[in-house]
Design an enzyme around this catalytic site. Structure first.
Site, PDB file in Angstrom:
ATOM      1  CD  GLN A 153      -6.644  47.051 -17.549  1.00 27.30           C
ATOM      2  OE1 GLN A 153      -5.592  46.852 -16.968  1.00 27.30           O
ATOM      3  NE2 GLN A 153      -6.954  48.223 -18.047  1.00 27.30           N
ATOM      4  N   GLY A 179     -10.731  52.688 -17.264  1.00 26.04           N
ATOM      5  CA  GLY A 179     -11.594  53.864 -17.208  1.00 26.04           C
ATOM      6  C   GLY A 179     -12.418  53.812 -15.947  1.00 26.04           C
ATOM      7  CG  HIS A 180     -11.397  53.939 -12.343  1.00 21.26           C
ATOM      8  ND1 HIS A 180     -10.270  54.008 -11.563  1.00 21.26           N
ATOM      9  CD2 HIS A 180     -11.603  52.644 -12.606  1.00 21.26           C
ATOM     10  CE1 HIS A 180      -9.817  52.781 -11.370  1.00 21.26           C
ATOM     11  NE2 HIS A 180     -10.601  51.941 -11.995  1.00 21.26           N
ATOM     12  CG  ASP A 206     -15.484  47.319 -17.704  1.00 15.56           C
ATOM     13  OD1 ASP A 206     -14.736  48.296 -17.640  1.00 15.56           O
ATOM     14  OD2 ASP A 206     -15.605  46.591 -18.703  1.00 15.56           O
ATOM     15  CE  LYS A 216     -10.669  47.533 -11.738  1.00 18.54           C
ATOM     16  NZ  LYS A 216     -11.628  47.065 -12.746  1.00 18.54           N
TER      17      LYS A 216
HETATM   18  P1  IMP Z   1      -5.973  46.042 -24.242  1.00 20.63           P
HETATM   19  O1  IMP Z   1      -5.741  46.136 -22.779  1.00 20.63           O
HETATM   20  O2  IMP Z   1      -6.397  47.330 -24.870  1.00 20.63           O
HETATM   21  O3  IMP Z   1      -4.814  45.414 -24.959  1.00 20.63           O
HETATM   22  O4  IMP Z   1      -7.205  45.049 -24.486  1.00 20.63           O
HETATM   23  C1  IMP Z   1      -7.121  43.665 -24.201  1.00 20.63           C
HETATM   24  C2  IMP Z   1      -8.421  43.123 -23.635  1.00 20.63           C
HETATM   25  O5  IMP Z   1      -8.643  43.681 -22.352  1.00 20.63           O
HETATM   26  C3  IMP Z   1      -9.665  43.470 -24.455  1.00 20.63           C
HETATM   27  O6  IMP Z   1     -10.598  42.414 -24.342  1.00 20.63           O
HETATM   28  C4  IMP Z   1     -10.215  44.704 -23.753  1.00 20.63           C
HETATM   29  O7  IMP Z   1     -11.597  44.879 -23.964  1.00 20.63           O
HETATM   30  C5  IMP Z   1      -9.917  44.336 -22.309  1.00 20.63           C
HETATM   31  N1  IMP Z   1      -9.776  45.499 -21.440  1.00 20.63           N
HETATM   32  C6  IMP Z   1      -8.717  46.328 -21.333  1.00 20.63           C
HETATM   33  N2  IMP Z   1      -8.936  47.271 -20.407  1.00 20.63           N
HETATM   34  C7  IMP Z   1     -10.137  47.030 -19.880  1.00 20.63           C
HETATM   35  C8  IMP Z   1     -10.895  47.633 -18.832  1.00 20.63           C
HETATM   36  O8  IMP Z   1     -10.485  48.584 -18.161  1.00 20.63           O
HETATM   37  N3  IMP Z   1     -12.115  47.076 -18.586  1.00 20.63           N
HETATM   38  C9  IMP Z   1     -12.570  45.998 -19.262  1.00 20.63           C
HETATM   39  N4  IMP Z   1     -11.898  45.391 -20.228  1.00 20.63           N
HETATM   40  C10 IMP Z   1     -10.689  45.893 -20.542  1.00 20.63           C
END
Ligand code: IMP
Length: 427
Positions: free
Chosen positions: A223, A40-41, A13, A16
């Site tokens: 991420q 998510g962008h 977040d 990017k």
């Molecule tokens: P997962 O990727 O859904 O398995 O989540 C694992 C961890 O990564 C959690 O803490 C999510 O909140 C975090 N996470 C996954 N994708 C994002 C992102 O795009 N932005 C911020 N945090 C993320």
């Protein structure tokens, strides 16, 4: 030859999407190399806002090639929804290529993600619930379904049957929920397969052609480095490799193809989900950052935890991803503070720590050691050149450079494409 890898230098977040979109203007090809629709962008073009989860934001240009690499886990329903919605809204979009080696997110992955989280109770990871972790688990277990399997109806039938037998045992015996129906999933995914087939190819080969032709390629990380499976704050991480190294494996290229690594860091810090966060502000300052920075997730809508900029993290990200340049985003959000704080080191059991600790137990007990800098009151959102920023804002950026030893080449001061101050260009 010009290949730039863009990585999130914090917990995701970092803004990017806007940087990717900005660099995409100059790139010929944009490649996603890991993660899935957990990302998510939000990209703002004029008055239009586009929320993208899976497709690189370069899709908004009709003369680019967008690639979903082998390192991505792909939820076909979400991808097709994005394709349809973009076609409706912008008509002609960039050419899209999907790796035949990318893994497919299945309904049981989503279900298991949610059930596993529930069963962890207080120890939950705070995943996005999109099935990302379980899909990568199948990949490493060597039982996963790849895009090449999905588009081959016979192979898909066989793999789905085998997988579903095992998953249904887990669903019924461990989680005590009803089993999933084979035929329903098979038919649903066959329709996805038919729509996706024209996009599927050997993307590593396509990328290599662009590299040989000395075209400009942007590798778009999702991420952030602290969510990397190996280098992040394990177990509160995602299941892929958002670090720059992930681009090599997740796109099928070698390290010698990469020239620059752009680390994107917010001018402060945010985190969603669980896990330690030394500079977190649970007071009204944190609320103010959240409000002014509109810190609510693009994917899940969750309120993001907010805190001061942490240079220990930035230095660490710089190290594990070989960051050559930083882009600092959302500097405008810091307007109006009398004083600003930057974390320069941690205190752990009375000792000063300057490097990011390997142990999460230690990290969880680290207290931030702050340096205070003067704030500024001016609105930054209309400024055109870095040199026109208030002196205190320039000093804040310069201090980041000193603390990380990495130049800040880009600063953003708002969500619009134009609100981007370039100090050194990357392509
Ligand atoms: P997962 O990727 O859904 O398995 O989540 C694992 C961890 O990564 C959690 O803490 C999510 O909140 C975090 N996470 C996954 N994708 C994002 C992102 O795009 N932005 C911020 N945090 C993320």
């Amino acid at each position: 030859m010009a290949a730039v890898v863009l990585v999130g230098a914090q917990w995701g977040d970092e803004g990017k999407g806007k940087l990717t979109d900005y660099l995409t203007e100059k790139a010929d090809m944009v490649v996603r190399y890991q993660g899935g629709n957990n990302a998510g962008h939000t990209v703002v073009v004029g008055t239009e806002e586009y929320k993208l989860h899976l497709i690189p934001s370069g899709i908004l240009y009709d003369n680019k090639v967008c690639v979903i690499g082998n390192g991505v886990v792909l939820d076909p329903a979400i991808l097709l929804e994005e394709i349809h919605s973009l076609t409706q809204r912008i008509g002609k979009h960039a050419r899209l290529l999907i790796s035949s080696n990318a893994h497919v997110i299945m309904p049981y992955h989503r279900l298991l993600d949610q059930l596993q989280e529930q069963s962890l109770g207080e120890a939950k990871i705070g995943t996005t619930g999109r099935g990302i972790g379980p899909a990568y688990m199948d990949k490493t277990a060597r039982t996963g379904i790849r895009v090449s399997d999905l588009i081959d109806p016979e192979l898909f039938a066989e793999k789905l049957k085998n997988n579903l037998a095992g998953k249904n045992l887990v669903l019924t015996k461990i989680f005590a929920v009803p089993p999933l129906e084979y035929e329903e999933i098979y038919q649903e995914y066959l329709t996805y397969a038919d729509e996706l087939r024209p996009f599927v190819t050997d993307t590593s080969l396509e990328i290599s052609k662009y590299i040989r032709a000395e075209r400009r390629i942007l590798f778009e990380g999702a991420q952030g480095i602290l969510l990397d499976l190996d280098h992040g704050t394990y177990p509160y991480v995602t299941s892929s490799h958002p670090t720059a190294g992930g681009a090599c494996v997740g796109a099928g290229i070698g390290p010698s193809c990469i020239q620059r690594v752009l680390g994107v860091a917010k001018a402060y810090t945010t985190r969603v989900g669980e896990g330690p966060f030394p500079t977190e502000l649970t007071d009204e300052v944190g609320d103010l950052l959240r409000r002014n920075g509109r810190e609510f997730g693009t994917t899940t809508g969750r309120a993001r935890r907010c805190g001061w900029f942490d240079s220990v993290i930035a230095r660490y990200s710089g190290r594990v991803s070989g960051i050559s340049d930083f882009a600092v985003t959302k500097l405008d959000v810091l307007s109006g503070f009398e004083r600003l704080k930057i974390c320069v080191a941690y205190q752990y059991q009375g000792e000063r720590i300057e490097e990011f600790p390997q142990s999460q137990k230690i990290f969880a007990q680290c207290e931030p050691m702050y340096e205070e800098l003067p704030g500024w009151q001016e609105d930054l959102t209309q400024i055109q050149r870095f040199e026109d920023l208030p002196v205190a804002a320039q000093a804040y950026i310069q201090r980041m450079e000193e603390l990380t030893g990495i130049p800040v080449s880009i600063v953003t001061i708002g969500p619009e494409r134009e609100q981007t101050l370039i100090r050194h260009s990357l392509f």
